[in-house]
Design an enzyme around this catalytic site. Structure first.
Site, mmCIF file in Angstrom:
data_model
loop_
_atom_site.group_PDB
_atom_site.id
_atom_site.type_symbol
_atom_site.label_atom_id
_atom_site.label_comp_id
_atom_site.label_asym_id
_atom_site.label_seq_id
_atom_site.Cartn_x
_atom_site.Cartn_y
_atom_site.Cartn_z
ATOM 1 N N LEU A 39 9.303 -0.900 -6.014
ATOM 2 C CA LEU A 39 8.688 -0.622 -7.313
ATOM 3 C C LEU A 39 9.631 -0.975 -8.445
ATOM 4 O O LEU A 39 9.230 -1.484 -9.496
ATOM 5 C CB LEU A 39 8.294 0.860 -7.425
ATOM 6 C CG LEU A 39 7.170 1.333 -6.508
ATOM 7 C CD1 LEU A 39 6.885 2.810 -6.739
ATOM 8 C CD2 LEU A 39 5.897 0.526 -6.727
ATOM 9 N N ASN A 40 10.910 -0.722 -8.214
ATOM 10 C CA ASN A 40 11.894 -1.019 -9.245
ATOM 11 C C ASN A 40 11.924 -2.517 -9.575
ATOM 12 O O ASN A 40 12.067 -2.915 -10.725
ATOM 13 C CB ASN A 40 13.263 -0.564 -8.750
ATOM 14 C CG ASN A 40 14.147 -0.178 -9.883
ATOM 15 O OD1 ASN A 40 13.710 0.464 -10.836
ATOM 16 N ND2 ASN A 40 15.382 -0.603 -9.808
ATOM 17 N N LEU A 93 -8.312 -9.420 -36.346
ATOM 18 C CA LEU A 93 -9.480 -10.271 -36.065
ATOM 19 C C LEU A 93 -10.801 -9.528 -36.265
ATOM 20 O O LEU A 93 -11.875 -10.140 -36.246
ATOM 21 C CB LEU A 93 -9.430 -10.825 -34.636
ATOM 22 C CG LEU A 93 -8.672 -12.150 -34.513
ATOM 23 C CD1 LEU A 93 -7.171 -11.922 -34.637
ATOM 24 C CD2 LEU A 93 -8.986 -12.840 -33.211
ATOM 25 N N THR A 100 3.716 5.674 -14.258
ATOM 26 C CA THR A 100 3.072 5.855 -15.566
ATOM 27 C C THR A 100 4.152 6.043 -16.640
ATOM 28 O O THR A 100 5.316 6.336 -16.333
ATOM 29 C CB THR A 100 2.169 7.107 -15.564
ATOM 30 O OG1 THR A 100 3.012 8.259 -15.361
ATOM 31 C CG2 THR A 100 1.117 7.055 -14.456
ATOM 32 N N GLU A 123 2.965 1.075 -11.374
ATOM 33 C CA GLU A 123 4.441 0.985 -11.250
ATOM 34 C C GLU A 123 5.113 2.120 -12.013
ATOM 35 O O GLU A 123 6.130 1.941 -12.657
ATOM 36 C CB GLU A 123 4.978 -0.356 -11.771
ATOM 37 C CG GLU A 123 4.258 -1.589 -11.327
ATOM 38 C CD GLU A 123 4.347 -1.820 -9.836
ATOM 39 O OE1 GLU A 123 5.129 -1.117 -9.186
ATOM 40 O OE2 GLU A 123 3.606 -2.677 -9.335
ATOM 41 N N GLY A 182 0.811 -1.211 0.000
ATOM 42 C CA GLY A 182 0.000 0.000 0.000
ATOM 43 C C GLY A 182 0.844 1.259 0.000
ATOM 44 O O GLY A 182 1.318 1.701 1.054
ATOM 45 N N LEU A 183 1.020 1.820 -1.186
ATOM 46 C CA LEU A 183 1.753 3.080 -1.301
ATOM 47 C C LEU A 183 0.816 4.187 -1.810
ATOM 48 O O LEU A 183 0.723 5.260 -1.206
ATOM 49 C CB LEU A 183 2.933 2.896 -2.279
ATOM 50 C CG LEU A 183 3.788 4.135 -2.526
ATOM 51 C CD1 LEU A 183 4.503 4.572 -1.248
ATOM 52 C CD2 LEU A 183 4.822 3.878 -3.632
#
Ligand code: FAD
Length: 390
Positions: A245-246, A344, A371, A369, A136-137
C-alpha cells in the site's frame, strides 16, 4: 505583452527533474494525449474500459512495474515512476489505478515477498501487460482495519484452502492472478490465486459514480485449494500488505496532481476564451484569485512530491511521509477540480470537459490506499507518539 505561464511553469519544477526522468514523463504524456484522451469520455460514460488491450499497450510503453528491477521491469527511478503516474492521472485516475494496482500492489507484492519461482512465473508477463494482477485486501466489513479480515486460509495436508470475500478490488474481474491476503494460524499471509482456480470468482461492481473508467470487483473464495507454493513465503503479518500500500500511495502523491493540473490548465484556457459582460472571464480579479490560489497549491504539491521522490530514490522515505503527501495532494487536487468546475459553470458539469470526471474520480482516490482520516492518524501518531486508531 506579459508572458503567460503554465501553473507548474511558474514554479519551474522541471528544473528539479533530471533529463532521463523528464524524457520518460514526456513519453507517457504523449501516450495519454494521443491514445487515451480521445477515448476517455466514452469509457467513462459507458463505465467500461478495454483493460486487456490497455494493459498490453501500457506494457509496451514500459510503465508496468517500471520502478522494479529485473524480471523484465524497466528499473527506473522512483521519481520517474511518480511522474508517469502524474501523466496517467492527468488522463484519468482509472488509468493510473490500473497501472498502480498492477505495478505497486500486485507486482510489488510478488517482487518483494515472492519466491524466485513466483517471480519468474508472473513478473515478466505482468511487466509486458500479458497478465493482469489484482490485490485483494479489503473486505466489506474491514476497509480501514484490514487486520480484522475474515478471509481465512487453513492447512489441508500439504495444501491451503481459502474461504472468504474481498470487496472493492481494482482489476479484480479482469485479473489473471489475484494477490489475496488471508488470516492463518500464523498471522496474515499472502497467496497467489490464478484466475480459473476452482472456487474462485470475481464479479464486477457496477453503478459506480467514481472511477468509472476502471474495473472494480468483488472476489469470492469458496473452498479454493492451492498448493503450498502459492503462498508468498516472505510476507508474514500485516506489514506485508502495508508495504505494498505504501508503494501505491506514493504513486498517488504524484498522480493526484496530474488530475489537478489537467483541471487547472483547462480552466485557464476556458477563462481566456469565455466572454462575460463583454470581457474575458480570465480578466476578472475573482477569476484570477481562484487561479492564483490553485496554482500555488498545485506547485506546493509538486514540490512536496518531488521531495518525497528524491527521498525514495535515496532509500530514505518513511511511511508517514508518504501519508503527508497523499493527504495533502489528494485533498488539494479534489479542491482544485471542484473550483475549476465553478469557472466553467454549466459547461463544467459535462464530459466535454474533464473537471467533474476528475472530481468524481478523486472521491475514490481520497478513500482508497488509506482514507484521509487514516493518514491524519498516521501523521498524528508520528507527531505525538500516541496511536489514536482505536
Ligand atoms: C474504486 C475503489 C477501488 C479500490 N481498490 C481496492 C483494491 O484494489 N484492493 C483493496 O484491497 N481495496 C481497494 N479499495 C478499498 C479501499 O481501500 C477501502 O475502501 C478503504 O480502505 C476504506 O475502507 P471502507 O470503504 O471500508 O471504509 P471504512 O473503513 O468503513 O471507513 C468509514 C469511515 O470511517 C473512517 N475511519 C476509519 N477508521 C477510523 C478511525 N480509527 N478513526 C476515525 N475515523 C476512522 C474512515 O476514514 C471513513 O471516513 C478500493 C476502493 C474503491 C472505492
Amino acid at each position: 505583452m506579459v508572458t503567460v505561464r503554465s501553473p507548474l511553469g511558474l514554479f519551474q519544477t522541471d528544473s528539479l527533474i533530471g533529463e532521463e526522468d523528464r524524457a520518460i514523463r514526456d513519453t507517457v504524456r504523449r501516450f495519454v494525449d494521443e491514445r487515451i484522451r480521445p477515448e476517455l469520455a466514452e469509457w467513462y460514460e459507458s463505465g467500461s474500459i478495454p483493460a486487456r488491450e490497455l494493459a498490453r499497450e501500457l506494457g509496451e510503453l514500459g510503465v508496468l512495474g517500471m520502478h522494479l528491477g529485473g524480471y523484465g521491469c524497466a528499473g527506473t527511478s522512483a521519481t520517474a515512476y511518480g511522474l508517469a503516474c502524474l501523466e496517467l492521472e492527468a488522463g484519468d485516475s482509472g488509468l493510473r489505478s490500473l497501472v498502480s494496482v498492477q505495478g505497486s500492489l500486485a507486482m510489488f507484492a510478488i517482487h518483494r515477498w515472492g519466491s524466485e519461482e513466483q517471480k519468474q512465473e508472473w513478473l515478466p508477463r505482468m511487466a509486458k501487460g500479458n497478465a493482469i494482477g489484482c490485490f485483494g485486501l479489503t473486505e466489506s466489513d474491514f476497509g480501514s482495519n484490514p487486520g480484522g479480515m475474515r478471509t481465512r486460509a487453513t492447512r489441508a495436508g500439504g495444501d491451503w484452502v481459502l474461504n472468504g470475500n474481498k470487496m472493492w478490488i481494482t482489476n479484480g474481474s479482469v485479473a489473471d492472478v489475484a494477490v489475496v491476503w488471508a488470516q492463518t494460524d500464523d498471522k496474515v499471509r499472502g497467496f497467489l490465486v490464478p484466475a480459473g482456480t476452482p472456487g474462485f470468482s470475481a464479479q464486477e461492481i457496477k453503478k459506480k459514480l467514481s472511477l468509472r473508467a476502471s474495473v472494480t470487483s468483488e472476489l469470492v473464495l469458496d473452498e479454493v485449494r492451492l498448493p503450498d507454493s502459492a503462498m508468498l513465503p516472505e510476507a508474514r503479518g500485516l506489514s506485508g500488505p502495508l508495504s505494498c500500500l505504501n508503494e501505491a500511495r506514493y504513486g498517488i502523491v504524484f498522480g493526484s496532481l496530474g488530475a489537478a493540473r489537467d483541471c487547472l490548465e483547462t480552466a485557464i484556457a476556458y477563462a481566456q476564451e469565455r466572454d462575460i459582460f463583454d470581457r474575458k472571464l480570465a480578466s476578472y480579479q475573482l477569476t484570477q484569485a481562484k487561479l492564483a490560489d490553485m496554482a500555488v497549491e498545485l506547485g506546493k504539491g509538486m514540490l512536496l512530491a518531488l521531495h518525497l521522490g528524491r527521498l525514495k530514490d535515496a532509500g530514505l522515505l518513511q511511511p508517514e511521509q508518504v501519508s503527508l503527501g497523499k493527504l495533502n495532494n489528494v485533498r488539494e487536487a479534489i479542491t482544485i477540480a471542484r473550483e475549476c468546475r465553478t469557472i466553467l459553470a454549466a459547461a463544467g458539469i459535462t464530459l466535454e470537459y474533464p473537471m467533474m470526471r476528475h472530481a468524481n474520480n478523486l472521491e475514490s482516490v481520497l478513500t482508497y490506499e488509506g482514507t484521509s482520516e487514516i493518514h491524519q492518524l498516521v501523521i498524528g501518531q508520528a507527531l505525538t507518539g500516541h496511536s489514536a486508531f482505536r
